[in-house]
Scaffold this motif. Structure first.
Motif, PDB file in Angstrom:
ATOM      1  N   ARG A 279       0.845  -1.209   0.000  1.00 27.32           N
ATOM      2  CA  ARG A 279       0.000   0.000   0.000  1.00 27.32           C
ATOM      3  C   ARG A 279       0.874   1.249   0.000  1.00 27.32           C
ATOM      4  NH1 ARG A 279      -3.622  -3.074   3.178  1.00 27.32           N
ATOM      5  NH2 ARG A 279      -2.610  -2.472   5.077  1.00 27.32           N
ATOM      6  N   TRP A 280       1.869   1.243   0.855  1.00 29.73           N
ATOM      7  CA  TRP A 280       2.767   2.398   0.927  1.00 29.73           C
ATOM      8  C   TRP A 280       3.473   2.610  -0.418  1.00 29.73           C
ATOM      9  CZ3 TRP A 280       8.202   2.281   0.590  1.00 29.73           C
ATOM     10  CH2 TRP A 280       8.812   3.517   0.819  1.00 29.73           C
ATOM     11  N   LEU A 281       3.968   1.533  -1.000  1.00 35.55           N
ATOM     12  CA  LEU A 281       4.665   1.638  -2.285  1.00 35.55           C
ATOM     13  C   LEU A 281       3.752   2.187  -3.376  1.00 35.55           C
ATOM     14  CD1 LEU A 281       6.763  -1.624  -2.244  1.00 35.55           C
ATOM     15  CD2 LEU A 281       7.664   0.702  -2.363  1.00 35.55           C
ATOM     16  N   SER A 282       2.501   1.759  -3.382  1.00 33.59           N
ATOM     17  CA  SER A 282       1.589   2.270  -4.406  1.00 33.59           C
ATOM     18  C   SER A 282       1.301   3.755  -4.195  1.00 33.59           C
ATOM     19  CB  SER A 282       0.290   1.461  -4.450  1.00 33.59           C
ATOM     20  OG  SER A 282      -0.456   1.659  -3.277  1.00 33.59           O
ATOM     21  N   GLN A 283       1.332   4.222  -2.950  1.00 34.45           N
ATOM     22  CA  GLN A 283       1.116   5.643  -2.661  1.00 34.45           C
ATOM     23  C   GLN A 283       2.293   6.500  -3.091  1.00 34.45           C
ATOM     24  OE1 GLN A 283       0.332   5.640   1.509  1.00 34.45           O
ATOM     25  NE2 GLN A 283      -1.817   5.082   1.278  1.00 34.45           N
ATOM     26  N   VAL A 284       3.494   5.984  -2.978  1.00 33.61           N
ATOM     27  CA  VAL A 284       4.682   6.786  -3.289  1.00 33.61           C
ATOM     28  C   VAL A 284       5.249   6.477  -4.673  1.00 33.61           C
ATOM     29  CG1 VAL A 284       5.310   7.067  -0.879  1.00 33.61           C
ATOM     30  CG2 VAL A 284       6.292   5.180  -2.180  1.00 33.61           C
ATOM     31  N   ARG A 285       4.580   5.628  -5.417  1.00 34.19           N
ATOM     32  CA  ARG A 285       5.080   5.197  -6.715  1.00 34.19           C
ATOM     33  C   ARG A 285       5.392   6.362  -7.647  1.00 34.19           C
ATOM     34  NH1 ARG A 285       1.515   0.874  -9.613  1.00 34.19           N
ATOM     35  NH2 ARG A 285       0.529   1.399  -7.683  1.00 34.19           N
TER      36      ARG A 285
END
Length: 190
Positions: free
Chosen positions: A177-183
């Motif tokens: 989830r975090w990675l998709s937010q900061v992608r």
């Protein structure tokens, strides 16, 4: 002589980028330090690396610095990176020493996780365990997460993260989830 190089060694530890000329000036100042000052030798080699020197060219200076100051985890980490392209077994031994000396050194965690990913097959089981801990700390400490993101840019980094978080589904979901937010954001420079 190390005082003449300030603030460059401090900024290198904090991973704050500086102009190439600053690293060159710091290297010149550090070259005048006492030959028995291992920390100055390590800082001089690191400044040279930041100014564009080939990693292998700094290995002799790092070895000299470590002979004078063998308890510097930063020096062992830098030696690992200097040896990595040409001597993976030597690089793995240097990384293992760095991990044993300071397993929770905040400023070195990202670099050591990167090195651990690249050197995984060469690391002994104890060093592998410590490399996994470094990788988990990148997630557990929110301010270090951008370094985790950099680690995930390589197949070896992805494999190390998968090993570090094996069986930890909730953490992996949160990480995804975090990675998709900061992608969309580019990673901070190292």
């Amino acid at each position: 002589m190390i005082d003449a190089a300030i603030p460059v060694p401090i900024y290198m530890v904090q991973q704050i980028a500086m102009p190439r000329a600053a690293y060159e000036d710091a290297g010149a100042a550090l070259a005048r330090a006492d030959a028995r000052d291992g920390d100055a030798a390590v800082a001089r080699a690191e400044a040279a690396l930041h100014s564009g020197a080939l990693p292998a060219s700094q290995a002799p200076l790092l070895i000299h610095g470590l002979m004078q100051e063998p308890a510097t985890a930063r020096g062992w980490t830098l030696l690992s990176e200097a040896l990595l392209p040409t001597d993976k077994k030597g690089a793995a031994r240097a990384l293992s020493q760095a991990l044993v000396l300071a397993p929770r050194d905040y400023w070195l965690i990202g670099a050591r996780a990167q090195d651990g990913a690249l050197l995984w097959p060469e690391l002994d089981p104890d060093a592998q365990t410590l490399a996994l801990e470094q990788t988990r700390m990148l997630w557990e400490e929110p301010v270090l997460r951008d370094r985790l993101r950099r680690l995930l840019f390589s197949p070896q980094g992805v494999a190390l993260v998968a090993r570090a978080f094996a069986g930890r589904r909730d953490e992996l979901r949160s990480m995804n989830r975090w990675l998709s937010q900061v992608r969309q954001r580019p990673p901070a420079s190292q």
